[in-house]
Enzyme design. Structure first.
Site, mmCIF file in Angstrom:
data_model
loop_
_atom_site.group_PDB
_atom_site.id
_atom_site.type_symbol
_atom_site.label_atom_id
_atom_site.label_comp_id
_atom_site.label_asym_id
_atom_site.label_seq_id
_atom_site.Cartn_x
_atom_site.Cartn_y
_atom_site.Cartn_z
ATOM 1 N N SER A 44 0.837 -1.195 0.000
ATOM 2 C CA SER A 44 0.000 0.000 0.000
ATOM 3 C C SER A 44 0.885 1.263 0.000
ATOM 4 O O SER A 44 1.745 1.388 -0.861
ATOM 5 C CB SER A 44 -0.937 -0.060 1.205
ATOM 6 O OG SER A 44 -1.978 0.849 1.076
ATOM 7 N N HIS A 83 -8.212 -5.141 0.201
ATOM 8 C CA HIS A 83 -6.903 -4.511 0.363
ATOM 9 C C HIS A 83 -6.184 -5.017 1.617
ATOM 10 O O HIS A 83 -4.955 -5.051 1.664
ATOM 11 C CB HIS A 83 -7.087 -2.992 0.415
ATOM 12 C CG HIS A 83 -5.794 -2.237 0.438
ATOM 13 N ND1 HIS A 83 -4.847 -2.368 -0.550
ATOM 14 C CD2 HIS A 83 -5.282 -1.353 1.324
ATOM 15 C CE1 HIS A 83 -3.816 -1.593 -0.264
ATOM 16 N NE2 HIS A 83 -4.050 -0.974 0.856
ATOM 17 N N ARG A 127 -11.650 7.313 9.204
ATOM 18 C CA ARG A 127 -11.175 5.946 9.336
ATOM 19 C C ARG A 127 -12.241 4.933 8.918
ATOM 20 O O ARG A 127 -11.939 3.886 8.337
ATOM 21 C CB ARG A 127 -10.754 5.703 10.788
ATOM 22 C CG ARG A 127 -10.139 4.341 11.033
ATOM 23 C CD ARG A 127 -8.912 4.134 10.179
ATOM 24 N NE ARG A 127 -8.163 2.939 10.565
ATOM 25 C CZ ARG A 127 -7.150 2.458 9.875
ATOM 26 N NH1 ARG A 127 -6.771 3.069 8.760
ATOM 27 N NH2 ARG A 127 -6.509 1.389 10.269
ATOM 28 N N ASP A 139 -8.761 -6.830 -4.083
ATOM 29 C CA ASP A 139 -8.404 -5.487 -3.616
ATOM 30 C C ASP A 139 -9.163 -4.435 -4.419
ATOM 31 O O ASP A 139 -8.969 -4.302 -5.622
ATOM 32 C CB ASP A 139 -6.881 -5.289 -3.798
ATOM 33 C CG ASP A 139 -6.362 -4.055 -3.072
ATOM 34 O OD1 ASP A 139 -7.149 -3.104 -2.863
ATOM 35 O OD2 ASP A 139 -5.171 -4.041 -2.713
#
Lengths: 368, 194
Positions: free
Chosen positions: A143, A341, A212, A308
């Site tokens: 990432s 992911h 978040r 992902d």
């Protein structure tokens, strides 16, 4: 011997043209350097990670890649000297917007200069120099960590023997920038954010938590959410209500709120803003990824995960193509996984198989 | 047991050449050529389990469909492009072969011969042939092209390609007499005329 430490240096000239002074970089090391310090492996952490990649002692808190680092694991600490540092601009012990500005004696807040992935890597390079490592055996990460790996390849091809970018992209697509922008807007529209000056008062908890929560949706996949939550309801559900902070009704709501609350306790909202901008402006696609080296023995292992949706595998595959087109030895593997992911943190068994064999072939190549 | 075809290919290529293997499977041929001829080999493979096997052998492999993956390779970057038991699974044969000659100098192709006598017998009896080299039933076969040694020779001629060498095999030995009738498998090296 495993240890954690802080590396301090005077200044860094940033890509923006500004200079940052009195820099601190928090880092941890696992294993021992060999005699010529040729067994160093740098791990670059993802957006919400930090220098604590693995347990330093048996009773330590879990690191973000515990299953990958240790004796006989993928990054085998019996053979390799593994290093992980918190990124510049972060909030895990390295200099960032929540650090004290030596000129004012107060937190930088928005006076902290604009940071890029390139700057993060330059700070890491200084740490590697400080540790006396001339050439890293490997630099690896997923990432945002993967972007740092790409930047290492681009800017320091002669200082690495191999690299493993995982679940990453050479540049953010508008969709990825859009997700980040929603997160930033959530923080900045929280009244407690106060233009970044919240260190003496209330932190923008609601905004950061919301950011978040959005992030976590992008980390999972449709399938993994179905498996984990389906449409299950919480037992403690309130009567149907729209109060902010009311008990969650669906399991998935409870999960997101829990993740949001936990994140607020350990992450700085301004770091969130700075780091997402660093991600969005990063671009080593196409001609920007011209690798200036005569060293064609560099080896690359590029890994993507099928489910992902934040960094779809086509983006990661493109990195392998860019490397191949320049005549480099690049292996690409797309692993089947339903974790989205998050796979790069969870599918450690498959990653271990690939990375162990790959590192073995890198070592062999070095002997030739 | 090392297949006869592997040994023959190894005997026909020079040391230290570069080889791109399209549809390299678990990397057995690449590994064999690496250990016997110290080639600089790379592969393309679509099956994840096979890609893992390649990486565990220390090989460089690109997890991709042959038909989508070739544009990741620069022109004139390999001495040989290999298609061993994969050409019969390819849709756009002509396009792929053109791409092979963009990437490499010589193309080595290995395939099962559909005109081997036991296949002819099966067809005569009214069944789709199932042999050691064409082991699939009609409904689960990955093969979409069924062709013969003579077909391939005609194809090469029609495209103006030069057959540098060719070898034919039964299950246990090389076949020189009436290969299109007796050989189960064939390998050809073809190139563009200079």
């Amino acid at each position: 011997m495993n240890k954690k430490d802080i590396f301090r240096f005077d200044c860094l000239h940033l890509k923006s043209g500004k200079t940052l002074e009195n820099i601190e970089i928090a880092y941890e090391v696992y294993g021992e350097p060999n005699a010529d310090k040729s067994n160093g492996i740098l791990l670059a952490h993802a957006f919400s990670g930090n220098a604590h990649a693995a347990k330093l002692t048996e009773n330590d808190t879990a690191g973000w890649w515990d299953n990958m680092i240790g004796p006989d694991k993928a990054f085998d600490t019996k053979k390799y000297f593994v290093i992980c540092s918190n990124v510049l601009g972060g909030c895990g012990g390295s200099s960032g917007p929540s650090s004290i500005n030596p000129k004012t004696g107060k937190e930088y807040a928005l006076d902290f200069p604009f940071i890029t992935i390139e700057d993060m890597v330059e700070a890491q390079k200084k740490l590697i120099d400080h540790l006396g490592i001339k050439k890293l055996l490997c630099v690896a990460g997923g990432s945002m960590g993967g972007m740092q790996v790409l930047e290492w390849i681009r800017s320091h091809p002669n200082d690495i023997a191999s690299a493993i970018p995982i679940s990453t992209a050479a540049k953010h697509s508008p969709q990825q920038i859009a997700f980040n922008e929603v997160g930033r807007q959530a923080i900045m529209s929280d009244i407690d954010w106060n233009n970044g000056n919240y260190y003496q008062g209330n932190e923008p908890k609601t905004g950061l938590s919301l950011a978040r929560m959005i992030g976590h949706i992008t980390y999972m996949s449709d399938k993994s959410m179905e498996t984990k939550f389906s449409r299950k309801l919480k037992d403690n559900k309130d009567v149907f209500t729209f109060n902010v902070g009311a008990n969650p009704e669906f399991e998935v709501e409870g999960y997101l709120q829990y993740k949001g609350d936990a994140f607020v306790k350990r992450f700085d909202a301004n770091s969130y803003l700075y780091m997402t901008k660093a991600l969005d402006y990063f671009d080593v696609s196409g001609k920007n990824f011209t690798i200036k080296t005569k060293n064609k023995s560099l080896k690359f292992l590029v890994i993507a995960f099928k489910s992902d949706r934040l960094y779809p595998s086509y983006q990661t595959e493109k990195i392998a193509r860019l490397l191949k087109l320049q005549g480099f030895d690049a292996t690409y593997c797309e692993i089947k996984s339903t974790y989205g992911h998050d796979s790069f943190l969870l599918e450690t068994e498959d990653e271990t198989k690939l990375i162990k064999s790959f590192l073995r072939s890198v070592e062999k190549g070095g002997e030739r | 047991m090392i297949p006869l075809e592997y040994e023959k290919i190894a005997s026909m290529i020079k040391e230290n050449v570069s080889v791109l293997d399209l549809g390299c499977g678990r990397g057995d041929l690449l590994e064999y050529l690496t250990s016997t001829k110290h080639i600089n080999g790379q592969g393309i493979e679509i099956k994840e389990e096979a890609v893992f096997a390649c990486i565990e052998k220390g090989l460089t492999v690109f997890h991709s469909d042959i038909e989508k993956g070739l544009d990741a390779y620069p022109s004139n970057s390999f001495d040989y492009v290999l298609m061993y038991n994969s050409i019969q699974e390819i849709k756009n044969v002509d396009t792929i072969i053109k791409e092979c000659f963009r990437i490499g100098k010589t193309l080595i192709v290995g395939f099962p011969n559909f005109a081997q006598i036991s296949s002819r017998k099966s067809l005569l009896m009214g069944y789709t042939p199932i042999t050691k080299h064409l082991p699939f039933t009609w409904f689960n076969s990955p093969n979409i092209r069924f062709f013969t040694i003579r077909d391939f020779e005609n194809y090469a001629r029609s495209r103006g390609l030069v057959i540098e060498w060719s070898f034919f095999f039964s299950a246990k030995k090389e076949i020189k007499f009436l290969p299109n009738l007796f050989a189960y498998t064939a390998i050809f090296a073809i190139s563009k005329p200079q």
